[in-house]
Design a protein around this motif. Structure first.
Motif, PDB file in Angstrom:
ATOM      1  N   ARG A 242       4.421  47.530  22.136  1.00 43.71           N
ATOM      2  CA  ARG A 242       3.510  47.484  23.284  1.00 43.71           C
ATOM      3  C   ARG A 242       4.161  46.776  24.471  1.00 43.71           C
ATOM      4  NH1 ARG A 242       0.922  50.582  20.526  1.00 43.71           N
ATOM      5  NH2 ARG A 242       2.149  51.884  21.854  1.00 43.71           N
ATOM      6  N   ALA A 243       4.969  45.754  24.204  1.00 39.20           N
ATOM      7  CA  ALA A 243       5.661  45.050  25.284  1.00 39.20           C
ATOM      8  C   ALA A 243       6.613  45.991  26.023  1.00 39.20           C
ATOM      9  CB  ALA A 243       6.419  43.847  24.729  1.00 39.20           C
ATOM     10  N   LYS A 244       7.304  46.824  25.281  1.00 41.28           N
ATOM     11  CA  LYS A 244       8.226  47.789  25.892  1.00 41.28           C
ATOM     12  C   LYS A 244       7.449  48.776  26.764  1.00 41.28           C
ATOM     13  CE  LYS A 244      11.893  51.086  24.750  1.00 41.28           C
ATOM     14  NZ  LYS A 244      12.654  51.739  23.639  1.00 41.28           N
ATOM     15  N   GLN A 245       6.302  49.254  26.252  1.00 44.87           N
ATOM     16  CA  GLN A 245       5.474  50.173  27.037  1.00 44.87           C
ATOM     17  C   GLN A 245       4.968  49.481  28.306  1.00 44.87           C
ATOM     18  OE1 GLN A 245       1.917  51.544  25.069  1.00 44.87           O
ATOM     19  NE2 GLN A 245       1.396  52.991  26.687  1.00 44.87           N
ATOM     20  N   PHE A 246       4.552  48.236  28.173  1.00 38.94           N
ATOM     21  CA  PHE A 246       4.071  47.458  29.320  1.00 38.94           C
ATOM     22  C   PHE A 246       5.146  47.370  30.391  1.00 38.94           C
ATOM     23  CE2 PHE A 246       3.639  43.548  31.711  1.00 38.94           C
ATOM     24  CZ  PHE A 246       2.289  43.482  32.015  1.00 38.94           C
ATOM     25  N   LEU A 247       6.357  47.024  30.002  1.00 37.91           N
ATOM     26  CA  LEU A 247       7.439  46.843  30.975  1.00 37.91           C
ATOM     27  C   LEU A 247       7.849  48.162  31.614  1.00 37.91           C
ATOM     28  CD1 LEU A 247       9.515  44.177  29.021  1.00 37.91           C
ATOM     29  CD2 LEU A 247       8.190  43.819  31.131  1.00 37.91           C
ATOM     30  N   THR A 248       7.790  49.242  30.852  1.00 33.97           N
ATOM     31  CA  THR A 248       8.089  50.563  31.412  1.00 33.97           C
ATOM     32  C   THR A 248       7.084  50.925  32.497  1.00 33.97           C
ATOM     33  OG1 THR A 248       9.071  51.320  29.330  1.00 33.97           O
ATOM     34  CG2 THR A 248       8.328  53.012  30.868  1.00 33.97           C
ATOM     35  N   LEU A 249       5.807  50.690  32.230  1.00 36.77           N
ATOM     36  CA  LEU A 249       4.765  50.999  33.213  1.00 36.77           C
ATOM     37  C   LEU A 249       4.812  50.035  34.398  1.00 36.77           C
ATOM     38  CD1 LEU A 249       1.890  51.867  30.731  1.00 36.77           C
ATOM     39  CD2 LEU A 249       3.003  53.443  32.315  1.00 36.77           C
ATOM     40  N   LYS A 250       5.227  48.796  34.158  1.00 32.12           N
ATOM     41  CA  LYS A 250       5.374  47.846  35.265  1.00 32.12           C
ATOM     42  C   LYS A 250       6.455  48.324  36.237  1.00 32.12           C
ATOM     43  CE  LYS A 250       7.490  43.705  35.557  1.00 32.12           C
ATOM     44  NZ  LYS A 250       7.814  43.599  37.012  1.00 32.12           N
ATOM     45  N   THR A 251       7.541  48.838  35.707  1.00 32.70           N
ATOM     46  CA  THR A 251       8.601  49.386  36.553  1.00 32.70           C
ATOM     47  C   THR A 251       8.057  50.511  37.428  1.00 32.70           C
ATOM     48  OG1 THR A 251      10.287  48.827  34.906  1.00 32.70           O
ATOM     49  CG2 THR A 251      10.867  50.494  36.538  1.00 32.70           C
ATOM     50  N   GLN A 252       7.140  51.294  36.866  1.00 25.71           N
ATOM     51  CA  GLN A 252       6.572  52.432  37.592  1.00 25.71           C
ATOM     52  C   GLN A 252       5.566  52.001  38.658  1.00 25.71           C
ATOM     53  OE1 GLN A 252       4.849  55.341  34.954  1.00 25.71           O
ATOM     54  NE2 GLN A 252       3.889  56.504  36.618  1.00 25.71           N
ATOM     55  N   PHE A 253       4.715  51.006  38.337  1.00 24.26           N
ATOM     56  CA  PHE A 253       3.595  50.684  39.218  1.00 24.26           C
ATOM     57  C   PHE A 253       3.737  49.373  39.985  1.00 24.26           C
ATOM     58  CE2 PHE A 253       1.433  53.274  35.835  1.00 24.26           C
ATOM     59  CZ  PHE A 253       1.160  54.372  36.637  1.00 24.26           C
ATOM     60  N   ALA A 254       4.540  48.442  39.468  1.00 21.05           N
ATOM     61  CA  ALA A 254       4.618  47.112  40.114  1.00 21.05           C
ATOM     62  C   ALA A 254       5.958  46.475  39.820  1.00 21.05           C
ATOM     63  CB  ALA A 254       3.474  46.230  39.624  1.00 21.05           C
ATOM     64  N   ASP A 255       6.999  47.146  40.243  1.00 16.15           N
ATOM     65  CA  ASP A 255       8.353  46.739  39.867  1.00 16.15           C
ATOM     66  C   ASP A 255       8.678  45.308  40.285  1.00 16.15           C
ATOM     67  OD1 ASP A 255      10.879  47.172  38.746  1.00 16.15           O
ATOM     68  OD2 ASP A 255      11.731  47.703  40.686  1.00 16.15           O
ATOM     69  N   LYS A 256       8.153  44.861  41.424  1.00 22.03           N
ATOM     70  CA  LYS A 256       8.509  43.537  41.947  1.00 22.03           C
ATOM     71  C   LYS A 256       7.556  42.439  41.494  1.00 22.03           C
ATOM     72  CE  LYS A 256      10.842  45.399  46.023  1.00 22.03           C
ATOM     73  NZ  LYS A 256      10.894  45.426  47.515  1.00 22.03           N
ATOM     74  N   LEU A 257       6.506  42.793  40.770  1.00 23.20           N
ATOM     75  CA  LEU A 257       5.556  41.795  40.291  1.00 23.20           C
ATOM     76  C   LEU A 257       6.188  40.973  39.171  1.00 23.20           C
ATOM     77  CD1 LEU A 257       2.500  40.929  40.620  1.00 23.20           C
ATOM     78  CD2 LEU A 257       2.091  42.327  38.578  1.00 23.20           C
ATOM     79  N   ASN A 258       6.078  39.668  39.272  1.00 27.05           N
ATOM     80  CA  ASN A 258       6.647  38.786  38.254  1.00 27.05           C
ATOM     81  C   ASN A 258       5.585  38.520  37.173  1.00 27.05           C
ATOM     82  OD1 ASN A 258       8.301  37.050  36.869  1.00 27.05           O
ATOM     83  ND2 ASN A 258       7.964  35.316  38.238  1.00 27.05           N
ATOM     84  N   VAL A 259       5.833  39.035  35.982  1.00 28.67           N
ATOM     85  CA  VAL A 259       4.905  38.872  34.859  1.00 28.67           C
ATOM     86  C   VAL A 259       5.680  38.403  33.641  1.00 28.67           C
ATOM     87  CG1 VAL A 259       3.157  39.961  33.400  1.00 28.67           C
ATOM     88  CG2 VAL A 259       3.528  40.816  35.716  1.00 28.67           C
ATOM     89  N   GLN A 260       5.212  37.335  33.006  1.00 30.28           N
ATOM     90  CA  GLN A 260       5.842  36.849  31.785  1.00 30.28           C
ATOM     91  C   GLN A 260       5.160  37.511  30.586  1.00 30.28           C
ATOM     92  OE1 GLN A 260       6.373  32.595  31.382  1.00 30.28           O
ATOM     93  NE2 GLN A 260       6.354  32.696  29.146  1.00 30.28           N
ATOM     94  N   VAL A 261       5.908  38.318  29.840  1.00 33.77           N
ATOM     95  CA  VAL A 261       5.379  38.981  28.650  1.00 33.77           C
ATOM     96  C   VAL A 261       5.474  38.032  27.459  1.00 33.77           C
ATOM     97  CG1 VAL A 261       5.656  40.915  27.056  1.00 33.77           C
ATOM     98  CG2 VAL A 261       5.937  41.277  29.515  1.00 33.77           C
ATOM     99  N   ILE A 262       4.389  37.886  26.742  1.00 31.15           N
ATOM    100  CA  ILE A 262       4.319  36.983  25.583  1.00 31.15           C
ATOM    101  C   ILE A 262       3.927  37.810  24.369  1.00 31.15           C
ATOM    102  CG2 ILE A 262       3.119  34.980  24.593  1.00 31.15           C
ATOM    103  CD1 ILE A 262       2.653  34.081  27.559  1.00 31.15           C
ATOM    104  N   ILE A 263       4.745  37.808  23.345  1.00 33.68           N
ATOM    105  CA  ILE A 263       4.528  38.685  22.192  1.00 33.68           C
ATOM    106  C   ILE A 263       3.970  37.890  21.012  1.00 33.68           C
ATOM    107  CG2 ILE A 263       5.647  40.254  20.540  1.00 33.68           C
ATOM    108  CD1 ILE A 263       7.724  40.840  22.760  1.00 33.68           C
ATOM    109  N   ASP A 264       2.891  38.430  20.444  1.00 31.12           N
ATOM    110  CA  ASP A 264       2.294  37.915  19.208  1.00 31.12           C
ATOM    111  C   ASP A 264       1.819  36.461  19.316  1.00 31.12           C
ATOM    112  OD1 ASP A 264       1.402  38.300  16.603  1.00 31.12           O
ATOM    113  OD2 ASP A 264       3.239  37.527  15.718  1.00 31.12           O
TER     114      ASP A 264
END
Length: 386
Positions: A242-264
């Motif tokens: 899911r993290a990989k999917q999130f980052l792929t979509l972030k590149t598409q919709f909000a490439d410059k937005l700074n988001v810290q992904v936290i897994i599990d």
């Protein structure tokens, strides 16, 4: 499939099938409680990582069942029918002492019905929302199960009215989550700034949810960041996938937005946050128990939404509001899930006092805190011994 269980012993065999991460958590808690009484019990069926870490034998991957929505299920129907047929054959040939279906009702109740016809005792853990839609399902549930284990108090009242065996066990989340979730401790654990405003983006645990919700979530986050450049965004994800999917979509919709992904580390991330922008589901109850303000969104496929509008008769769709029987938290559905609606609701909850909301959350927490896994295990044991 694993090797067949060919001999019956005094060691009980509990078959369990779960369909998603929340069910995996419930299944793991049930396993731990059953092992207090039966340390050598054998557990087999379909489980997730938490259950497998406790020695559970999973015949199929849990993700096979992680499908939500009428149209989405139709796209996987052949595979789902194959899995259910395979499990029916396996458990008919290798009879467990008790079968427990956890949630995933459209899959597990049919399986329970098949197995009960073969003389296997069956339990359904987590009531389907029969009180909300397709009420006549209760008659199939009565045929399929020896006992329903309900997490919510109003569910037992519904089953009692229809004279279907049901035990209210409370909710394990209410037992596991402390009455006061320490924000600063959570931030320290995740190495987040102590005094910053933090918004968690939580678009769900299923791939379809992420694909439908992340575009408006990212668009809203961009506006919120423009309003407050110091606002920090985090994104708790249930898995690397899911993290990989999130980052792929972030590149598409909000490439410059700074988001810290936290897994599990979802609960810790929620505790560290000031507000949660999230998909509907069990996680909204976690959020209420952790006592954080939230804005709840959900988007179905268009056809699923049309059918749901016709079939569902509910004033609210989120658990916090259903349990409180009033609007505690804002809900946005389908076309309402747009930045123009999301941004002001999030802004209000980030910066305004939430003490009255926390009092309502506390009432829910105390109502559901019943040592649920122990209560569920005792109900299963009573059925096993009967």
């Amino acid at each position: 499939m694993v090797n067949e269980i060919t001999t019956k012993t005094q060691v009980p065999i509990f078959a369990i099938v779960v369909g998603e991460h929340s069910g995996d958590t419930l299944g793991a808690g049930l396993m731990k409680s059953l092992r207090v009484y039966y340390p050598d019990a054998h557990f087999i069926g379909i489980g997730g990582d938490k259950m497998k870490a406790l020695g559970f034998e999973s015949l199929f991957a849990m993700d096979e069942l992680a499908v939500m929505g009428i149209v989405e299920v139709l796209g996987r129907i052949r595979r789902l029918l194959f899995v259910r047929k395979s499990l029916t054959q396996y458990f008919t040939a290798n009879k467990p002492d008790v079968f427990i279906g956890i949630d995933a009702p459209d899959f597990t109740i049919g399986l329970e019905l098949n197995l009960k016809k073969q003389g296997i005792k069956t339990v359904h853990y987590v009531s389907p929302s029969v009180w909300a839609w397709r009420e006549k399902r209760i008659f199939k549930i009565a045929k399929a199960t020896n006992m329903v284990l309900a997490l919510l108090p109003f569910e037992k009242a519904f089953y009692d009215k229809h004279q279907v065996p049901c035990t209210f066990v409370g909710h394990p989340l209410a037992d596991d989550i402390p009455l006061n979730s320490d924000k600063q401790k959570a931030r320290l654990a995740l190495k987040l700034p102590e005094n910053a405003k933090i918004l968690a983006l939580m678009p769900g645990s299923r791939g379809g949810e992420l694909s439908r919700l992340l575009e408006p979530f990212f668009q809203s986050a961009i506006v919120l960041q423009q309003q407050n450049p110091a606002l920090i965004f985090i994104a708790p994800m249930v898995s690397e996938k899911r993290a990989k999917q999130f980052l792929t979509l972030k590149t598409q919709f909000a490439d410059k937005l700074n988001v810290q992904v936290i897994i599990d580390k979802t609960q810790t991330a929620m505790a560290a946050s000031d507000c949660l922008l999230m998909a509907s589901g069990t996680v909204t109850l976690e959020a209420a128990l952790i006592k954080r303000p939230m804005v709840i969104c959900y988007k179905f496929s268009p056809i699923t939404h049309l059918l749901a509008k016709w079939l569902v008769k509910l004033k609210w769709f989120s658990l916090p509001n259903l349990l409180a029987n009033k609007t505690l938290v804002p809900e946005l559905l389908q076309s309402e899930v747009i930045p123009d609606n999301i941004v002001p609701l999030v802004t209000e909850r980030l910066y305004e006092d939430q003490s009255a909301l926390n009092e309502s959350y506390l009432n829910i927490h105390q109502q559901l805190r019943c040592d649920a896994s122990k209560q569920a295990a005792q109900a299963v044991i009573n059925l096993y011994k009967s």
